[in-house]
Write a protein that holds these residues in place. Structure first.
Motif, PDB file in Angstrom:
ATOM      1  N   GLU A  33      11.711 -25.529  -3.813  1.00 60.42           N
ATOM      2  CA  GLU A  33      10.832 -26.581  -3.291  1.00 60.42           C
ATOM      3  C   GLU A  33       9.734 -26.050  -2.376  1.00 60.42           C
ATOM      4  OE1 GLU A  33      10.990 -30.149  -3.518  1.00 60.42           O
ATOM      5  OE2 GLU A  33      12.151 -29.656  -5.304  1.00 60.42           O
ATOM      6  N   ILE A  34       9.784 -24.772  -2.031  1.00 62.68           N
ATOM      7  CA  ILE A  34       8.930 -24.274  -0.951  1.00 62.68           C
ATOM      8  C   ILE A  34       7.439 -24.349  -1.277  1.00 62.68           C
ATOM      9  CG2 ILE A  34       8.585 -21.770  -1.147  1.00 62.68           C
ATOM     10  CD1 ILE A  34      10.151 -23.618   1.810  1.00 62.68           C
ATOM     11  N   GLN A  35       7.060 -24.148  -2.546  1.00 64.99           N
ATOM     12  CA  GLN A  35       5.628 -24.244  -2.895  1.00 64.99           C
ATOM     13  C   GLN A  35       5.094 -25.648  -2.622  1.00 64.99           C
ATOM     14  OE1 GLN A  35       5.134 -21.006  -2.800  1.00 64.99           O
ATOM     15  NE2 GLN A  35       3.648 -21.109  -4.428  1.00 64.99           N
ATOM     16  N   GLY A  36       5.902 -26.663  -2.882  1.00 63.84           N
ATOM     17  CA  GLY A  36       5.497 -28.030  -2.578  1.00 63.84           C
ATOM     18  C   GLY A  36       5.263 -28.234  -1.098  1.00 63.84           C
ATOM     19  N   TRP A  37       6.116 -27.607  -0.268  1.00 63.96           N
ATOM     20  CA  TRP A  37       5.948 -27.730   1.181  1.00 63.96           C
ATOM     21  C   TRP A  37       4.694 -27.003   1.646  1.00 63.96           C
ATOM     22  CZ3 TRP A  37       8.278 -30.982   4.442  1.00 63.96           C
ATOM     23  CH2 TRP A  37       9.375 -31.681   3.942  1.00 63.96           C
ATOM     24  N   TYR A  38       4.417 -25.834   1.078  1.00 65.79           N
ATOM     25  CA  TYR A  38       3.163 -25.141   1.416  1.00 65.79           C
ATOM     26  C   TYR A  38       1.971 -26.039   1.105  1.00 65.79           C
ATOM     27  CZ  TYR A  38       4.547 -20.310   2.522  1.00 65.79           C
ATOM     28  OH  TYR A  38       5.031 -19.173   3.139  1.00 65.79           O
ATOM     29  N   SER A  39       2.044 -26.777   0.018  1.00 67.04           N
ATOM     30  CA  SER A  39       0.886 -27.555  -0.438  1.00 67.04           C
ATOM     31  C   SER A  39       0.518 -28.727   0.475  1.00 67.04           C
ATOM     32  CB  SER A  39       1.104 -28.049  -1.871  1.00 67.04           C
ATOM     33  OG  SER A  39       2.117 -29.029  -1.924  1.00 67.04           O
ATOM     34  N   ILE A  40       1.379 -29.062   1.450  1.00 69.19           N
ATOM     35  CA  ILE A  40       1.041 -30.169   2.354  1.00 69.19           C
ATOM     36  C   ILE A  40       0.056 -29.755   3.438  1.00 69.19           C
ATOM     37  CG2 ILE A  40       3.274 -31.274   1.981  1.00 69.19           C
ATOM     38  CD1 ILE A  40       3.986 -30.487   4.919  1.00 69.19           C
ATOM     39  N   PHE A  41      -0.099 -28.443   3.643  1.00 68.82           N
ATOM     40  CA  PHE A  41      -0.879 -27.972   4.792  1.00 68.82           C
ATOM     41  C   PHE A  41      -2.379 -27.942   4.523  1.00 68.82           C
ATOM     42  CE2 PHE A  41       3.284 -25.864   5.494  1.00 68.82           C
ATOM     43  CZ  PHE A  41       3.603 -26.490   6.692  1.00 68.82           C
ATOM     44  N   ASP A  42      -3.129 -28.456   5.502  1.00 70.63           N
ATOM     45  CA  ASP A  42      -4.583 -28.277   5.510  1.00 70.63           C
ATOM     46  C   ASP A  42      -4.920 -26.950   6.173  1.00 70.63           C
ATOM     47  OD1 ASP A  42      -5.591 -30.877   4.415  1.00 70.63           O
ATOM     48  OD2 ASP A  42      -4.385 -31.645   6.081  1.00 70.63           O
ATOM     49  N   VAL A  43      -4.094 -26.539   7.127  1.00 70.75           N
ATOM     50  CA  VAL A  43      -4.232 -25.241   7.796  1.00 70.75           C
ATOM     51  C   VAL A  43      -2.825 -24.688   8.008  1.00 70.75           C
ATOM     52  CG1 VAL A  43      -5.030 -24.003   9.852  1.00 70.75           C
ATOM     53  CG2 VAL A  43      -6.350 -25.949   8.997  1.00 70.75           C
ATOM     54  N   PHE A  44      -2.634 -23.429   7.615  1.00 76.72           N
ATOM     55  CA  PHE A  44      -1.345 -22.750   7.801  1.00 76.72           C
ATOM     56  C   PHE A  44      -1.460 -21.869   9.041  1.00 76.72           C
ATOM     57  CE2 PHE A  44       1.989 -19.643   6.973  1.00 76.72           C
ATOM     58  CZ  PHE A  44       3.015 -20.451   6.484  1.00 76.72           C
ATOM     59  N   VAL A  45      -0.478 -21.953   9.941  1.00 75.84           N
ATOM     60  CA  VAL A  45      -0.573 -21.270  11.233  1.00 75.84           C
ATOM     61  C   VAL A  45       0.584 -20.291  11.421  1.00 75.84           C
ATOM     62  CG1 VAL A  45      -0.875 -21.608  13.716  1.00 75.84           C
ATOM     63  CG2 VAL A  45      -1.618 -23.404  12.125  1.00 75.84           C
ATOM     64  N   VAL A  46       0.243 -19.077  11.882  1.00 79.78           N
ATOM     65  CA  VAL A  46       1.243 -18.059  12.200  1.00 79.78           C
ATOM     66  C   VAL A  46       0.962 -17.603  13.635  1.00 79.78           C
ATOM     67  CG1 VAL A  46       2.359 -15.907  11.486  1.00 79.78           C
ATOM     68  CG2 VAL A  46       1.213 -17.333   9.777  1.00 79.78           C
ATOM     69  N   PRO A  47       1.531 -18.323  14.635  1.00 78.94           N
ATOM     70  CA  PRO A  47       1.189 -18.079  16.044  1.00 78.94           C
ATOM     71  C   PRO A  47       2.100 -17.074  16.753  1.00 78.94           C
ATOM     72  CG  PRO A  47       2.515 -20.047  15.881  1.00 78.94           C
ATOM     73  CD  PRO A  47       2.374 -19.499  14.471  1.00 78.94           C
ATOM     74  N   ARG A  48       2.455 -16.015  16.081  1.00 82.72           N
ATOM     75  CA  ARG A  48       3.421 -15.059  16.625  1.00 82.72           C
ATOM     76  C   ARG A  48       3.034 -14.540  18.015  1.00 82.72           C
ATOM     77  NH1 ARG A  48       5.838 -11.022  12.073  1.00 82.72           N
ATOM     78  NH2 ARG A  48       7.450 -12.477  11.435  1.00 82.72           N
ATOM     79  N   ILE A  49       4.074 -14.260  18.827  1.00 81.15           N
ATOM     80  CA  ILE A  49       3.842 -13.647  20.133  1.00 81.15           C
ATOM     81  C   ILE A  49       3.470 -12.183  19.924  1.00 81.15           C
ATOM     82  CG2 ILE A  49       5.470 -15.226  21.256  1.00 81.15           C
ATOM     83  CD1 ILE A  49       7.420 -12.771  21.458  1.00 81.15           C
ATOM     84  N   ASP A  50       2.952 -11.537  20.960  1.00 80.68           N
ATOM     85  CA  ASP A  50       2.601 -10.123  20.891  1.00 80.68           C
ATOM     86  C   ASP A  50       3.816  -9.308  21.327  1.00 80.68           C
ATOM     87  OD1 ASP A  50       1.483  -7.620  20.931  1.00 80.68           O
ATOM     88  OD2 ASP A  50      -0.124  -8.109  22.337  1.00 80.68           O
ATOM     89  N   SER A  51       4.448  -8.646  20.380  1.00 78.65           N
ATOM     90  CA  SER A  51       5.605  -7.788  20.672  1.00 78.65           C
ATOM     91  C   SER A  51       5.585  -6.622  19.697  1.00 78.65           C
ATOM     92  CB  SER A  51       6.912  -8.572  20.521  1.00 78.65           C
ATOM     93  OG  SER A  51       7.178  -8.835  19.155  1.00 78.65           O
ATOM     94  N   SER A  52       6.431  -5.649  19.940  1.00 78.31           N
ATOM     95  CA  SER A  52       6.506  -4.489  19.056  1.00 78.31           C
ATOM     96  C   SER A  52       6.824  -4.919  17.622  1.00 78.31           C
ATOM     97  CB  SER A  52       7.568  -3.523  19.565  1.00 78.31           C
ATOM     98  OG  SER A  52       7.693  -2.427  18.690  1.00 78.31           O
ATOM     99  N   VAL A  53       7.771  -5.831  17.468  1.00 79.48           N
ATOM    100  CA  VAL A  53       8.160  -6.307  16.137  1.00 79.48           C
ATOM    101  C   VAL A  53       6.996  -7.021  15.456  1.00 79.48           C
ATOM    102  CG1 VAL A  53       9.633  -7.950  14.902  1.00 79.48           C
ATOM    103  CG2 VAL A  53      10.618  -6.468  16.637  1.00 79.48           C
ATOM    104  N   THR A  54       6.341  -7.936  16.157  1.00 83.22           N
ATOM    105  CA  THR A  54       5.292  -8.730  15.515  1.00 83.22           C
ATOM    106  C   THR A  54       4.019  -7.931  15.270  1.00 83.22           C
ATOM    107  OG1 THR A  54       4.511  -9.577  17.651  1.00 83.22           O
ATOM    108  CG2 THR A  54       6.166 -10.892  16.457  1.00 83.22           C
ATOM    109  N   ARG A  55       3.831  -6.840  16.018  1.00 85.35           N
ATOM    110  CA  ARG A  55       2.666  -5.977  15.759  1.00 85.35           C
ATOM    111  C   ARG A  55       2.883  -5.132  14.510  1.00 85.35           C
ATOM    112  NH1 ARG A  55       2.695  -5.591  21.334  1.00 85.35           N
ATOM    113  NH2 ARG A  55       3.839  -3.633  21.324  1.00 85.35           N
ATOM    114  N   ASN A  56       4.161  -4.878  14.165  1.00 83.61           N
ATOM    115  CA  ASN A  56       4.455  -3.930  13.089  1.00 83.61           C
ATOM    116  C   ASN A  56       5.074  -4.505  11.824  1.00 83.61           C
ATOM    117  OD1 ASN A  56       3.692  -1.319  14.365  1.00 83.61           O
ATOM    118  ND2 ASN A  56       5.120  -2.048  15.913  1.00 83.61           N
ATOM    119  N   VAL A  57       5.693  -5.674  11.901  1.00 81.51           N
ATOM    120  CA  VAL A  57       6.359  -6.248  10.726  1.00 81.51           C
ATOM    121  C   VAL A  57       5.456  -7.302  10.090  1.00 81.51           C
ATOM    122  CG1 VAL A  57       8.366  -7.529   9.899  1.00 81.51           C
ATOM    123  CG2 VAL A  57       8.641  -5.785  11.684  1.00 81.51           C
ATOM    124  N   THR A  58       5.168  -7.112   8.803  1.00 85.33           N
ATOM    125  CA  THR A  58       4.260  -8.016   8.095  1.00 85.33           C
ATOM    126  C   THR A  58       5.032  -9.132   7.402  1.00 85.33           C
ATOM    127  OG1 THR A  58       4.345  -6.583   6.165  1.00 85.33           O
ATOM    128  CG2 THR A  58       2.489  -6.274   7.631  1.00 85.33           C
TER     129      THR A  58
END
Length: 194
Positions: A84-109
């Protein structure tokens, strides 16, 4: 995009005529979803926030929404089946990834913004090396942990979504098929296999 499924989900959530921003994510601290919730009051009243997923921070995030008086504009549909996940993606007008700044978030894609870009959804995310890499720079990047900067980036994406869409050739190079072809070619070169 599955527009029919998008309408069904939006109708189910009661947000059919709203601008929908949010993410598909684990609800954990390093994802920075508290920043996204704090950005919501800085956006127009017609903007609704949808956080698809579950995790240890869910109850804290729900309490934050209650304390801010915005629970009616923030939706927590929980973890959804992969089918079902593609259907859920399709509801968004803007997709947001507001990750904090940390070693993990700087390096893991994370793959999720790439999926949004492939569906033609503008992406707004924290200005972190891993997010720049996975989006190819085709996103609006904002200072991590800043609700005002995040709200500004989301507003820009709402006002001019075309400015943040990925080039089709760039996206086509990032499919499983394209990567398998590159890997097979590399394997052939390294082993002199013909």
């Amino acid at each position: 995009l599955d527009l029919e499924r998008s309408s069904e989900i939006r109708d189910q959530l009661g947000i059919l005529n709203s601008t929908v921003v949010g993410t598909v994510s684990s609800l954990v601290a390093y994802e920075g979803l508290e920043t996204l919730i704090r950005a919501l009051p800085l956006l127009g009243r017609n903007v609704e926030l949808v956080l698809v997923g579950d995790g240890e921070e869910r109850s804290n995030l729900q309490r934050l929404c209650e304390s801010m008086g915005i629970s009616d504009r923030v939706h927590f549909p929980g973890k959804q089946p992969a089918s079902e996940i593609q259907g859920w993606y399709s509801i968004f007008d803007v997709f947001v990834v507001p990750r904090i700044d940390s070693s993990v978030t700087r390096n893991v894609t994370p793959i999720k913004p790439l999926n949004a870009l492939a569906l033609g959804i503008p992406v707004v995310c924290s200005d972190l090396p891993a997010l720049k890499e996975v989006t190819g720079g085709f996103a609006r990047f904002v200072k991590p942990g800043s609700p005002s900067e995040l709200a500004k980036g989301i507003s820009e994406a709402i006002d001019d979504p075309e400015a943040f869409l990925a080039d089709r050739p760039w996206l086509e190079e990032r499919t499983w098929e394209a990567n398998a072809t590159k890997l097979a070619k590399l394997y052939k070169e390294l082993t002199n296999y013909s």
